[in-house]
Design a protein around this motif. Structure first.
Motif, PDB file in Angstrom:
ATOM      1  N   UNK A 174       4.434   5.193  -5.521  1.00 27.34           N
ATOM      2  CA  UNK A 174       4.607   4.854  -6.934  1.00 27.34           C
ATOM      3  C   UNK A 174       6.060   4.529  -7.258  1.00 27.34           C
ATOM      4  N   UNK A 175       6.647   3.745  -6.347  1.00 29.62           N
ATOM      5  CA  UNK A 175       8.034   3.299  -6.525  1.00 29.62           C
ATOM      6  C   UNK A 175       8.210   2.026  -5.718  1.00 29.62           C
ATOM      7  N   UNK A 176       9.069   1.090  -6.170  1.00 28.06           N
ATOM      8  CA  UNK A 176       9.279  -0.159  -5.431  1.00 28.06           C
ATOM      9  C   UNK A 176       9.978   0.080  -4.100  1.00 28.06           C
ATOM     10  N   UNK A 177       9.619  -0.739  -3.104  1.00 26.69           N
ATOM     11  CA  UNK A 177      10.202  -0.641  -1.769  1.00 26.69           C
ATOM     12  C   UNK A 177      10.781  -2.002  -1.369  1.00 26.69           C
ATOM     13  N   UNK A 178      11.781  -2.015  -0.494  1.00 26.91           N
ATOM     14  CA  UNK A 178      12.388  -3.299  -0.092  1.00 26.91           C
ATOM     15  C   UNK A 178      11.376  -4.198   0.618  1.00 26.91           C
ATOM     16  N   UNK A 179      11.405  -5.482   0.315  1.00 24.36           N
ATOM     17  CA  UNK A 179      10.539  -6.450   0.976  1.00 24.36           C
ATOM     18  C   UNK A 179      11.028  -6.677   2.405  1.00 24.36           C
ATOM     19  N   UNK A 180      10.087  -6.916   3.301  1.00 22.58           N
ATOM     20  CA  UNK A 180      10.447  -7.107   4.703  1.00 22.58           C
ATOM     21  C   UNK A 180      11.323  -8.340   4.905  1.00 22.58           C
ATOM     22  N   UNK A 232       0.833  -1.210   0.000  1.00 24.46           N
ATOM     23  CA  UNK A 232       0.000   0.000   0.000  1.00 24.46           C
ATOM     24  C   UNK A 232       0.862   1.251   0.000  1.00 24.46           C
ATOM     25  N   UNK A 233       2.014   1.190   0.673  1.00 25.29           N
ATOM     26  CA  UNK A 233       2.940   2.328   0.643  1.00 25.29           C
ATOM     27  C   UNK A 233       3.578   2.459  -0.735  1.00 25.29           C
ATOM     28  N   UNK A 234       3.850   1.338  -1.392  1.00 24.97           N
ATOM     29  CA  UNK A 234       4.398   1.381  -2.751  1.00 24.97           C
ATOM     30  C   UNK A 234       3.428   2.065  -3.710  1.00 24.97           C
ATOM     31  N   UNK A 235       2.146   1.741  -3.580  1.00 24.70           N
ATOM     32  CA  UNK A 235       1.155   2.381  -4.470  1.00 24.70           C
ATOM     33  C   UNK A 235       1.063   3.869  -4.205  1.00 24.70           C
ATOM     34  N   UNK A 236       1.265   4.257  -2.951  1.00 23.31           N
ATOM     35  CA  UNK A 236       1.208   5.677  -2.616  1.00 23.31           C
ATOM     36  C   UNK A 236       2.429   6.421  -3.154  1.00 23.31           C
TER      37      UNK A 236
END
Length: 318
Positions: free
Chosen positions: A251-257, A245-249
């Motif tokens: 609009x960029x890829x984020x590191x997986x937990x 949901x943060x990635x969609x906000x």
């Protein structure tokens, strides 16, 4: 496990007692005199509007918010140690936990340790032990759990709880992490609201990512090496969904937990390996080949997913 709560712990430090303990550790007299001068004859006033109270001289306790206060408190309590091999005392500043191993319903070592720490508090002016906020938690994996003696401190009953928040992590009596993860997700969504506001104001993507890494991701990854490996697939998926949901906000890829967890486990393991004074350094032993670490046998899934077995597997896979 007994989670002890002190009322105004830093304010109860007696400077003369502290200095005598520092001298017993072999520190220089000039340093002891400097600390004594720092803690005594301090003045404070209360100011409201244009009015100021009469100065009051204080010669006990350590200043709140001072970096040195935590170190002085640790020195002040360094002689509060476990009295038996079946008990241990975990201290992080004034957050203290007494852990006791009870075998065959024998609680004597644990009860004696609680009694000793109560007496130590009285002798060292830490008599402000808040029994109403002190909690006890019993961890018992047996199918037929034993009947444990209710605990009393200063003739006051100690509440027995199923979960407790210690150093920001919700610990439960079955060491499952659903409660902790639900709390993390709740905090994450609160911070996510501010991230969406920034996007609404058309803030650039690099700034959104900087806000995420500094103010949002820190909530998800706090003490992640402790709880993530033992979390259920369902809880891990719930955490990853909020990251999406943060990635969609942004609009960029984020590191997986999961990748963050592996990276931090490896980093923490490397620090323990090179620190020969660490109490768990001996758990990282190399095989005869000198290339891989020796894996420890784990009879339960709970132990297999804990930090040290996971760290050894990750280190061997690199």
């Amino acid at each position: 496990m007994l989670f002890i709560d002190y009322s105004s712990a830093f304010k109860t430090i007696i400077p003369l007692t502290l200095v005598s303990k520092i001298k017993s550790l072999g520190l220089d007299n000039s340093l002891c005199n400097w600390i004594l001068s720092f803690l005594t004859n301090r003045t404070q006033v209360v100011r409201m509007g244009g009015m100021t109270s009469t100065p009051l001289t204080i010669s006990t306790g350590a200043p709140q918010g001072c970096v040195l206060s935590s170190l002085l408190y640790n020195i002040y309590t360094h002689d509060c140690i476990a009295s038996s091999s079946q008990t241990s005392i975990i201290k992080f500043a004034d957050d203290t936990v007494v852990v006791g191993l009870i075998s065959n319903n024998n609680e004597q070592a644990y009860l004696k340790q609680v009694k000793n720490i109560t007496q130590w508090c009285q002798l060292n002016n830490l008599a402000l032990l808040n029994v109403t906020k002190t909690k006890e938690m019993v961890v018992d994996y047996q199918k037929l759990q034993g009947n444990y003696t209710p605990l009393y401190i200063s003739e006051q009953p100690v509440e027995r709880v199923e979960s407790f928040k210690y150093l920001g992590v919700h610990v439960t009596n079955d060491f499952t992490w659903t409660v902790n993860i639900q709390s993390i997700i709740k905090k994450f969504r609160q911070r996510l609201y501010f991230l969406r506001l920034l996007r609404k104001f058309r803030v650039l993507t690099p700034i959104l990512k900087a806000f995420y890494f500094s103010a949002v991701e820190s909530i998800l990854t706090g003490s992640i090496t402790t709880w993530y490996g033992s979390s259920t697939v369902r809880d891990c998926s719930a955490l990853q969904r909020v990251v999406h949901s943060a990635e969609r906000c942004i609009r960029a890829p984020l590191p997986a937990l999961k990748e963050i967890y592996k990276r931090r486990v490896k980093s923490r393991a490397r620090k323990i390996i090179i620190d020969y004074t660490h109490p768990n350094n001996g758990l990282f032993k190399k095989l005869m080949s000198g290339r891989r670490l020796r894996c420890h046998k784990a009879k339960t899934e709970r132990l297999r997913k804990s930090f040290f077995p996971q760290a050894i597997r990750f280190m061997n896979s690199t």
